[in-house]
Design a protein around this motif. Structure first.
Motif, PDB file in Angstrom:
ATOM      1  N   TYR B 106     -32.834 -31.450  19.011  1.00 30.80           N
ATOM      2  CA  TYR B 106     -33.457 -30.673  20.088  1.00 30.80           C
ATOM      3  C   TYR B 106     -34.629 -29.850  19.550  1.00 30.80           C
ATOM      4  CZ  TYR B 106     -34.250 -27.208  23.679  1.00 30.80           C
ATOM      5  OH  TYR B 106     -34.849 -26.404  24.598  1.00 30.80           O
ATOM      6  N   ILE B 110     -38.618 -30.160  20.652  1.00 33.56           N
ATOM      7  CA  ILE B 110     -39.498 -29.119  21.232  1.00 33.56           C
ATOM      8  C   ILE B 110     -40.559 -28.700  20.210  1.00 33.56           C
ATOM      9  CG2 ILE B 110     -37.816 -28.282  22.917  1.00 33.56           C
ATOM     10  CD1 ILE B 110     -37.325 -25.860  21.082  1.00 33.56           C
ATOM     11  N   ASN B 111     -40.868 -29.603  19.264  1.00 36.86           N
ATOM     12  CA  ASN B 111     -42.041 -29.432  18.416  1.00 36.86           C
ATOM     13  C   ASN B 111     -41.971 -28.354  17.349  1.00 36.86           C
ATOM     14  OD1 ASN B 111     -43.904 -31.422  18.921  1.00 36.86           O
ATOM     15  ND2 ASN B 111     -44.463 -30.488  20.900  1.00 36.86           N
ATOM     16  N   HIS B 112     -40.840 -28.251  16.672  1.00 35.70           N
ATOM     17  CA  HIS B 112     -40.782 -27.388  15.497  1.00 35.70           C
ATOM     18  C   HIS B 112     -40.691 -28.264  14.261  1.00 35.70           C
ATOM     19  CE1 HIS B 112     -40.460 -23.372  17.327  1.00 35.70           C
ATOM     20  NE2 HIS B 112     -39.963 -24.034  18.344  1.00 35.70           N
ATOM     21  N   ARG B 291     -40.095 -14.569  27.880  1.00 37.68           N
ATOM     22  CA  ARG B 291     -40.713 -15.869  27.600  1.00 37.68           C
ATOM     23  C   ARG B 291     -39.783 -16.972  28.072  1.00 37.68           C
ATOM     24  NH1 ARG B 291     -41.319 -14.415  21.508  1.00 37.68           N
ATOM     25  NH2 ARG B 291     -42.287 -16.425  21.127  1.00 37.68           N
ATOM     26  N   PRO B 292     -40.025 -17.523  29.270  1.00 36.31           N
ATOM     27  CA  PRO B 292     -39.112 -18.494  29.879  1.00 36.31           C
ATOM     28  C   PRO B 292     -38.797 -19.676  28.956  1.00 36.31           C
ATOM     29  CG  PRO B 292     -40.837 -17.871  31.423  1.00 36.31           C
ATOM     30  CD  PRO B 292     -41.206 -17.267  30.108  1.00 36.31           C
ATOM     31  N   ALA B 293     -39.806 -20.165  28.230  1.00 31.83           N
ATOM     32  CA  ALA B 293     -39.575 -21.343  27.390  1.00 31.83           C
ATOM     33  C   ALA B 293     -38.515 -21.046  26.331  1.00 31.83           C
ATOM     34  CB  ALA B 293     -40.885 -21.771  26.724  1.00 31.83           C
ATOM     35  N   LEU B 294     -38.595 -19.840  25.776  1.00 30.40           N
ATOM     36  CA  LEU B 294     -37.686 -19.468  24.704  1.00 30.40           C
ATOM     37  C   LEU B 294     -36.279 -19.222  25.255  1.00 30.40           C
ATOM     38  CD1 LEU B 294     -38.243 -19.243  21.750  1.00 30.40           C
ATOM     39  CD2 LEU B 294     -38.383 -16.778  22.001  1.00 30.40           C
ATOM     40  N   TRP B 296     -35.059 -20.558  27.798  1.00 37.70           N
ATOM     41  CA  TRP B 296     -34.582 -21.900  28.095  1.00 37.70           C
ATOM     42  C   TRP B 296     -34.024 -22.546  26.833  1.00 37.70           C
ATOM     43  CZ3 TRP B 296     -32.869 -24.486  31.885  1.00 37.70           C
ATOM     44  CH2 TRP B 296     -32.848 -25.873  31.884  1.00 37.70           C
ATOM     45  N   ALA B 297     -34.775 -22.454  25.724  1.00 43.14           N
ATOM     46  CA  ALA B 297     -34.309 -23.016  24.455  1.00 43.14           C
ATOM     47  C   ALA B 297     -32.980 -22.384  24.048  1.00 43.14           C
ATOM     48  CB  ALA B 297     -35.349 -22.793  23.358  1.00 43.14           C
ATOM     49  N   ASP B 355     -38.587 -16.002  16.739  1.00 48.20           N
ATOM     50  CA  ASP B 355     -38.155 -16.534  18.032  1.00 48.20           C
ATOM     51  C   ASP B 355     -36.911 -17.401  17.885  1.00 48.20           C
ATOM     52  OD1 ASP B 355     -39.598 -18.422  16.671  1.00 48.20           O
ATOM     53  OD2 ASP B 355     -40.813 -19.079  18.375  1.00 48.20           O
TER      54      ASP B 355
END
Lengths: 386, 386
Positions: B106, B110-112, B291-294, B296-297, B355
């Protein structure tokens, strides 16, 4: 910031060398404390230079000193001091006054400032209960009247020593004046009186409630909290933090056995206190041995430290007979933790310089080394007569 | 360097708020750990900003983590792991593999970076024994087969989690390559094997000698020394310090009862471990909630953390019957100390950013909060049927 690996390595080295040299000195029937200080001298910047410069080390030493005095406080019941008898009281007071005046005057005479003289005097005040008690216990005469007088007096002069420290610390922070001496003395006495009269009641009401808390070991946690809180308050009102820690212990002393407080503090003591003595040792300035004037001062201070207690305490115990008075006098000679703490506080607040600091450490080590054989010699006669 | 009064004040605040909020959470049948982390969030820079910037705090947190893992190690006998039964072993392994792969994939998606993905995967691996054990003990079913399987598996996945950490830490310090993965895995396994095969014998030969030392509590001092030494060595060979502390505990586990080691470590634990959790809490980045994206993660990672254990451990325990398998699955869900330690190590070595660190803390807290009520629901049926 140093790398965490380096810091952990220093922690390991400090703890390991303290325990190793402590054990070595105990085998030669000496105090482990001397071994720990020598460990610090060896690890210090002038010999192996293996203690890092991280600020963690002085702070850990301070936390160690706090738990050291907290433990001493836990063994000092207010009631015991009140009932210890007139002899101990007189022994303690005279044994404080003589060394203080000797030290104070001598340091003034060799051209140091009044604040320095007061710090040195203060550092010469407090007898280390531990060493004498240990020798007496080893010889099986800890239950004699002489031993009781000494132990009582040693506890009292710890308290007096800390009051003197509180005053001297306050003075060290600014210009000297009689008004200031008066104010700080009042502050110190007020703090102690407040704790004994009011603080005790508050704690005694909280303890039964806290005992039913769900937190594991809640009473012990409260004791630690109380110790930290009083250390902060003492430090904040310009008394030394350890004065607060000692008082926290003293206030809790009557609950000590019921809640196993000393027993539980023991491993904190075991882990943290060696850092205090090793760091103290690492501050010793070894160039003292290359400076005859300073070495001379160290010898004179040591002799005054011995004679001060012999005269003061011996006079105070004269009603026990001459030979017992002599034993009380020698029994009160060894200085220990409190003297070194006072010296280290003076050094850290720049009230004394590292030369006088080293003189004090020298005196503490010399009085501690010299006492056990003398006491053994004197007590041998006692036992052969009885 | 901050003033010593300020540092003592921060120490007091950290300890007091940890104990207070810990007690509060325990009263609501939650883990004290959550209260301590929240204490850290509150004292941290984004809310009250009352923890100083002195380096003493992260170092104390590290020492706390070392004694935490040392204590866990002391309760982990090598023999117990060997004999815990095939079911626990399978449950542990599958319960490590599923969450790791879920988390790893995952985070990659999500690009890490790969290293970040490996740290997050590693942090999702280890079950916290404490919370499940506590719930089972509260319900009086700690002696059932399901409970034994879970406890055994949780101990094993602590060990696996630390091996994974050792590998990931090694990888985080340089470029990634298969050769390096192989070398570090070998190093970690070699270190463990060396300790279990040779270190144990050395310690067991030293202990009886040391027991007769004059130093008070000499065996306990040796245990602390051993813990510090292995922490340094582990840290030096690029494994995490706490891996060494855990192994030191494990090597001494069989002497634990004879020499009262856990009991003696308890007050060090009581005093030092809260600093670890509070400092961990103070690193939480609260902007995650803006931060919605975070956010969400964090939710996805939490869901994967739950499903990973349910699937992996449930499958491993399928031979116990479906309902027991479900209980084992849920019983393994709560993450705790080890996950947070892995996250904090990643943060400190800059392998993950704050984050993702916060995502892990969120996951640990969520899985810990969610498990007790579910377990209570499931066990209610068990009890009503038997």
């Amino acid at each position: 910031m140093e790398n965490i690996t380096q810091i952990l390595f220093s922690l390991f080295l400090i703890y390991a060398s303290a325990k190793l040299l402590g054990e070595l000195f105990e085998r030669f029937k000496q105090s482990a404390l001397i071994g720990e200080i020598i460990a610090g001298v060896l690890l210090g910047p002038q010999v192996l230079n293996l203690i890092g410069t991280s600020e963690i080390f002085p702070v850990l030493a301070q936390i160690g000193a706090i738990f050291l005095l907290f433990t001493v406080g836990l063994q000092t019941k207010v009631e015991d001091i009140m009932t210890v008898g007139r002899t101990s009281l007189v022994v303690a007071f005279l044994g404080v006054i003589f060394p203080f005046i000797f030290g104070y005057l001598y340091i003034l005479i060799i051209n140091h400032s009044t604040v320095e003289a007061m710090f040195i005097g203060a550092a010469m005040v407090a007898t280390s209960v531990g060493i004498t008690a240990r020798v007496f216990a080893d010889l099986g005469i800890i239950e004699t009247k002489v031993a009781r007088v000494i132990l009582g007096a040693a506890v009292i002069d710890d308290v007096i020593g800390l009051v003197v420290l509180a005053i001297v610390t306050g003075l060290g922070k600014g210009a000297l004046s009689f008004v200031k001496i008066g104010l700080i003395t009042l502050e110190a006495i007020g703090f102690i009186a407040f704790l004994i009269l009011i603080g005790r009641r508050v704690v005694y009401r909280m303890i039964p409630r806290v005992a039913s808390f769900r937190t594991r070991d809640a009473v012990f946690s409260l004791a630690i909290l109380f110790c930290l809180l009083l250390s902060v308050v003492a430090s904040y009102i310009d008394l030394a933090a350890i004065v607060g820690a000692f008082l926290a212990g003293m206030v809790l002393a009557e609950l000590n056995i019921e809640f196993n407080l000393s027993v539980k503090t023991e491993s904190l003591y075991n882990f943290l206190v060696p850092f205090f003595f090793v760091i103290l040792g690492s501050w010793v300035d070894l160039t003292i041995f290359t400076r005859p004037a300073l070495l001379w001062a160290a010898l004179v201070i040591t002799i005054f430290a011995v004679i001060g207690k012999l005269l003061g305490c011996g006079l105070g115990a004269l009603n026990l007979g001459k030979r017992d008075a002599l034993m009380v006098g020698f029994g009160m000679v060894p200085r220990g933790e409190v003297g070194m703490i006072i010296a280290s506080i003076g050094l850290n607040m720049k009230a004394i310089r590292s030369d006088l600091y080293t003189v004090i450490i020298f005196m503490v080590m010399a009085t501690t080394l010299v006492t056990p054989p003398i006491l053994r010699g004197l007590t041998k006669n006692v036992r052969s007569e009885t």
